[in-house]
Design a protein around this motif. Structure first.
Motif, mmCIF file in Angstrom:
data_model
loop_
_atom_site.group_PDB
_atom_site.id
_atom_site.type_symbol
_atom_site.label_atom_id
_atom_site.label_comp_id
_atom_site.label_asym_id
_atom_site.label_seq_id
_atom_site.Cartn_x
_atom_site.Cartn_y
_atom_site.Cartn_z
ATOM 1 N N SER A 188 -43.552 92.862 -48.634
ATOM 2 C CA SER A 188 -43.906 92.016 -47.603
ATOM 3 C C SER A 188 -45.438 92.416 -47.116
ATOM 4 O O SER A 188 -46.460 91.912 -47.563
ATOM 5 C CB SER A 188 -43.066 91.945 -46.551
ATOM 6 O OG SER A 188 -43.435 90.784 -45.571
ATOM 7 N N CYS A 238 -40.051 92.148 -53.468
ATOM 8 C CA CYS A 238 -39.754 92.593 -52.282
ATOM 9 C C CYS A 238 -40.608 92.890 -51.203
ATOM 10 O O CYS A 238 -40.480 93.064 -50.089
ATOM 11 C CB CYS A 238 -38.511 93.652 -52.270
ATOM 12 S SG CYS A 238 -37.214 93.125 -53.425
ATOM 13 N N PHE A 281 -40.968 96.425 -46.786
ATOM 14 C CA PHE A 281 -40.457 95.171 -47.122
ATOM 15 C C PHE A 281 -40.153 93.914 -45.853
ATOM 16 O O PHE A 281 -39.724 93.288 -46.193
ATOM 17 C CB PHE A 281 -38.981 95.709 -47.544
ATOM 18 C CG PHE A 281 -38.869 96.052 -48.950
ATOM 19 C CD1 PHE A 281 -37.875 97.180 -49.480
ATOM 20 C CD2 PHE A 281 -39.947 96.301 -49.821
ATOM 21 C CE1 PHE A 281 -37.816 97.749 -50.646
ATOM 22 C CE2 PHE A 281 -39.878 96.776 -51.127
ATOM 23 C CZ PHE A 281 -38.928 97.484 -51.515
#
Length: 118
Positions: A32, A30, A99
């Motif tokens: 980023s 998850c 995320f």
């Protein structure tokens, strides 16, 4: 949930180099963007560098040309190569993850001390 563990801090003379690592575990799929922040006593935590999921990087003016952020997704590890260190780089360095590619960070590591002697 994501767990972040920094390593690689220590004592170095001015002009020297260190490489910080941040190992991520948990819901890493998850994640980023990731980044490095630093903080000294009595001051707010400040962004050092960050990197998006596509590899775009951003650096504080004070570290441009000296620090390099990189990310090894296969190893779930974030790095910060720090060269030409100065006494003013002395701080606790924190790894962070979120995320989304932008916005506030969701998870933080415990920090690792970097001390640069003159």
């Amino acid at each position: 949930q994501v767990q972040l563990v920094e390593s690689g801090g220590g004592l170095v003379q001015a002009g020297g180099s260190l490489r910080l690592s941040c190992a991520a575990s948990g819901d890493i799929i998850c994640i980023s963007a990731m980044g490095w922040y630093r903080q000294t006593p009595g001051k707010e935590r400040e962004l050092v560098a960050d990197i998006t999921s596509l590899g775009s990087t951003n650096y504080a003016d004070s570290v441009k040309g000296r620090f390099t952020i990189s990310r090894d997704k296969a190893k779930n590890t974030l790095y910060l190569q720090m060269n030409s260190l100065k006494p003013e780089d002395t701080a606790v360095y924190y790894c962070a993850a979120r995320f989304r590619d932008y916005g506030p960070y969701d998870y933080w590591g415990q920090g690792t001390q970097v001390t640069v002697s003159s």
